[in-house]
Design a protein around this motif. Structure first.
Motif, short mmCIF file in Angstrom:
data_model
loop_
_atom_site.label_atom_id
_atom_site.label_comp_id
_atom_site.label_asym_id
_atom_site.label_seq_id
_atom_site.Cartn_x
_atom_site.Cartn_y
_atom_site.Cartn_z
N VAL A 57 6.16 4.27 -6.43
CA VAL A 57 6.74 3.31 -5.48
C VAL A 57 7.77 4.02 -4.60
O VAL A 57 7.80 3.83 -3.38
N HIS A 92 9.49 -11.41 -7.28
CA HIS A 92 9.16 -11.38 -8.71
C HIS A 92 8.98 -12.81 -9.19
O HIS A 92 9.30 -13.76 -8.47
N ILE A 129 6.25 -8.61 -8.43
CA ILE A 129 5.11 -8.91 -7.54
C ILE A 129 5.22 -7.96 -6.36
O ILE A 129 5.96 -8.21 -5.40
N TRP A 130 4.52 -6.83 -6.40
CA TRP A 130 4.66 -5.83 -5.34
C TRP A 130 3.91 -6.25 -4.07
O TRP A 130 2.74 -6.64 -4.16
N ALA A 179 1.58 -5.12 -1.16
CA ALA A 179 0.57 -4.06 -1.26
C ALA A 179 1.06 -2.74 -0.66
O ALA A 179 0.69 -1.66 -1.13
N ALA A 205 3.08 -1.06 -3.44
CA ALA A 205 2.63 -1.19 -4.84
C ALA A 205 2.26 0.17 -5.41
O ALA A 205 1.65 0.98 -4.72
N HIS A 239 -2.98 -0.47 -6.27
CA HIS A 239 -3.39 -1.74 -5.67
C HIS A 239 -3.97 -2.70 -6.69
O HIS A 239 -3.79 -3.91 -6.60
N GLY A 277 3.06 -5.75 -11.97
CA GLY A 277 2.97 -6.47 -10.70
C GLY A 277 2.06 -5.92 -9.63
O GLY A 277 2.35 -6.08 -8.44
N LEU A 278 0.94 -5.30 -10.01
CA LEU A 278 0.00 -4.84 -8.99
C LEU A 278 -0.59 -6.05 -8.27
O LEU A 278 -0.75 -7.12 -8.86
N PRO A 279 -0.92 -5.92 -6.98
CA PRO A 279 -1.37 -7.09 -6.21
C PRO A 279 -2.58 -7.81 -6.81
O PRO A 279 -2.65 -9.03 -6.75
N ARG A 305 -2.05 -11.55 -8.13
CA ARG A 305 -0.80 -11.59 -8.89
C ARG A 305 0.22 -12.52 -8.26
O ARG A 305 0.99 -13.19 -8.97
N LYS A 306 0.23 -12.60 -6.93
CA LYS A 306 1.25 -13.39 -6.26
C LYS A 306 1.00 -14.90 -6.42
O LYS A 306 1.89 -15.65 -6.81
#
Lengths: 443, 443
Positions: free
Chosen positions: B49, B332, B338-339, B341, B344, B347, B398-400, B420-421
């Motif tokens: 990151v 988050h 929650i990254w 993209a 992240a 991905h 927290g990968l997308p 994830r989001k």
């Protein structure tokens, strides 16, 4: 990149303080600037090469299964007291006291810290083999820093650390790094010869120094000339397979530095016409040192039999910043540096001999845009300096190709394309120039 | 990347020492490890990151015309004596004595050194404007480091330095960095609001702090709610053109930190229903400070009239390592990070629920290879942990997207794809999964 918007402070005179050619040329080419003894700023051109070398090291470490992390520069003295090296390391360690009077240091290497990271999270032999590496600035307070980035105090090093259940597995990890090193240096245009070496303050039983032959090398070396002809493992080498035959091949002939050489053995094992007695630059070193750090620091895993055992470790260094010096020592002429394309700061120097001219400007702008679009990295000299200074600067910085656009040639629609290494020049149309350079420089 | 060959030490328990959510989640997700107070190792996931954030910063600095170099971490005290800051900087400066008893320091910022580089090689106003930046580890010996990477002692900062002939030109340079910053933060999914700020030890007349709103922010901030809706300059913004209208638009509404806020002015200029009174995290700061360093240090250029004048300078910081904390604070949920993209670490998390299974293994291997070939970065969980632990770990890091491959779904040829989001899940064939993720994640 347009030179008019870049920062490239070329020196016209040879700097007096520089004793060896790589130091002299890095200063003249505006790559580095000394800030204190042995401490350098990396000017834009130097940083580009440093980054390219770093990328090659990263790609080959990744290929060999090593995982990248990043440890800090400042370490606690307490960790080094655990291994017993805090007192032993001597004056080369830069010791620091923080505002709370805690003993800290600027890391010269990271065996202790990586062992600490390992012991805090790995419990089982099932998580092995593990090889963790980082590329970070180190500091060694050399009593007499010299030779520019070759023997600096603040320097960039790749250091990897392998963790295995036993010696047999540890040697497999050692072999992976050994093969990765052969590939790494070759990709930068270097032939690095693995030589028997002393283990010094890192310790251990098994160690090789990877040495590039160069007149200005810091130590005398003795080896078999077959090393210069050996094939390097290709892209298809299987790092999950058995690499011992490759390592055996690369260690079967005699090669040793002056610290450990046995002249009788050298002469007995190498025919006279195959003996190389030369000077060399160390660009990396590999160590297997077993449980030297894991035992005192309690880095253990539970083995298949349910018993806890200290892990067997190795460490593997590459002198990333020093490599710039080594590559220049190996590849230059009386006019300047000759970069291998893989690490060149730019691929092509495009010289507009008459900025503002109705013939040269549109051809240069168009070719510049097309080369960049084709993935060729171009330094476009759009400044109004005189031609002689432009040519000299291009030769000093040593990009693989120069493209010269002058009003005379362009009357016939022709540019001069010069190969920096061979010196060969040819007159080509803009289209033929683009085709030639695209073929030569892109995959 | 296969998880079985990676190093991802997930913590199942909430670490006690972490006071804020970003610190807690970075430790739980195996991104960082504290080595000493305020000094961290960046474990593999954290480093990925950090590198992505750095790339975005570099791309936007380059777009705005700044040129990258790299200055060393260790500086000579003498430079700081020239500017008068050596004594003034106080205990936050980590002071070092080398083996020859010379006073050195671990750089907290680089105004002096860059001024020294400038004065050594630039002579004429024709070489201006010039903006030089680097991304390097800094040290500030905070009396009470806390909040993980948000207030560490060793931290990664981007600092740029502009050089111009006069104030008018210097403000143009300031505006370029101002606009670059708006773009930089937005690309990481953040809305950073430029606020009037104190100039502190850097000095100068004109300064903005770029602030991300967050409950855990270190300072109270006051601003107009329109900032949250404003458009960011697009890819086509012309950094060679006049940017003053953009800067005027972004500074026309009231916005100030608690250090400089005038509550009467805030209430007079912002309608009650538009007032935001919140907490904020500083992720960057810009300064114009004229000749504060160039005058005492003799950094002059020859102007068009032939007279030497000290250059007008500005400096522009981005807290690169701190940004990880800021992004997590802003993005988050109760299960983890929650990254966005763009930053992240990977991905997609591909979860094989039953490694060794005749249905899951070939589907996962094939999809893994195809996603990687399409340019999607995949963390492939091929370990034999139980399903619950795998799901929890994927949520924490927290990968997308998550792709779950289990024997039950695969009887019908279906994988579960989770956003994830939003938490949305759908059952898709391997082919549809690849198409969906390729469309969502690649350009």
């Amino acid at each position: 990149m347009r030179l008019s918007r870049y920062f490239l402070p070329i020196l016209k005179e040879n700097p007096k303080e520089a004793e060896i050619v790589s130091h002299r040329l890095m200063l003249r080419a505006g790559m580095i600037r000394q800030q204190s003894a042995g401490i350098y700023s990396w000017l834009p051109l130097g940083l580009r090469v440093l980054n390219k070398i770093q990328r090659i090291v990263e790609e080959e470490q990744h290929r060999a299964g090593a995982v990248q992390l990043l440890m800090p520069t400042v370490q606690s003295a307490d960790l080094w007291r655990e291994s017993g090296r805090y007192e032993a390391y001597g004056k080369e360690m830069l010791r620091i006291t923080d505002r709370h009077e805690r003993d800290m240091l600027f890391g010269p290497t990271n065996e202790e810290m990586i062992t600490d990271i390992f012991r805090s999270s790995v419990r089982s032999y099932k998580d092995l083999p593990l090889n963790l590496y980082h590329i970070q600035w180190k500091f060694r307070d050399e009593v007499r820093p010299r030779f520019g980035v070759m023997r600096g105090r603040e320097f960039l090093m790749k250091d990897a650390y392998s963790f295995d259940l036993d010696q047999e597995k540890a040697v497999e990890s050692y072999n992976r790094m050994f093969v990765a090193y052969l590939r790494t240096y070759r990709r930068m245009g270097l032939t690095a010869i693995p030589m028997r070496a002393e283990t010094g303050p890192i310790g251990g039983d098994l160690s090789h120094e990877f040495i590039v032959l160069a007149e200005t090398g810091e130590s005398a070396v003795y080896c078999h000339s077959d090393f210069l002809e050996k094939d390097i493992p290709g892209n298809d080498v299987d790092f999950d397979g058995d690499l011992s035959a490759i390592v055996a091949d690369w260690t079967s002939n005699y090669a040793a530095t002056e610290d450990v050489v046995d002249m009788a053995e050298f002469e007995a094992s190498v025919p006279e016409d195959k003996r190389i007695s030369a000077r060399g630059i160390e660009v990396g070193q590999t160590f297997y040192f077993g449980t030297k750090y894991s035992e005192p620091m309690g880095a253990t895993v539970t083995g298949p039999d349910g018993k806890d055992v200290p892990v067997h470790m190795g460490s593997y260094g590459v002198g990333v910043s020093r490599l710039l010096g080594a590559i220049i020592e190996a590849s230059h002429d009386e006019n300047g540096i000759i970069w291998p394309a893989s690490v060149a700061p730019f691929h092509v120097g495009l010289v507009n001999l008459k900025p503002g001219d109705a013939l040269t400007d549109p051809v240069c702008e168009d070719l510049y845009a097309k080369m960049e679009a084709a993935g060729i990295e171009v330094l476009y000299d759009d400044t109004d300096q005189r031609a002689g200074a432009k040519f000299a600067a291009m030769d000093v910085i040593g990009l693989p190709y120069q493209v010269i656009a002058g009003p005379r040639g362009l009357k016939d629609g022709l540019l001069e394309v010069k190969d920096r290494k061979t010196g060969e020049k040819e007159m080509l149309s803009a289209e033929a120039t683009l085709n030639k350079l695209t073929a030569a420089l892109t995959v």
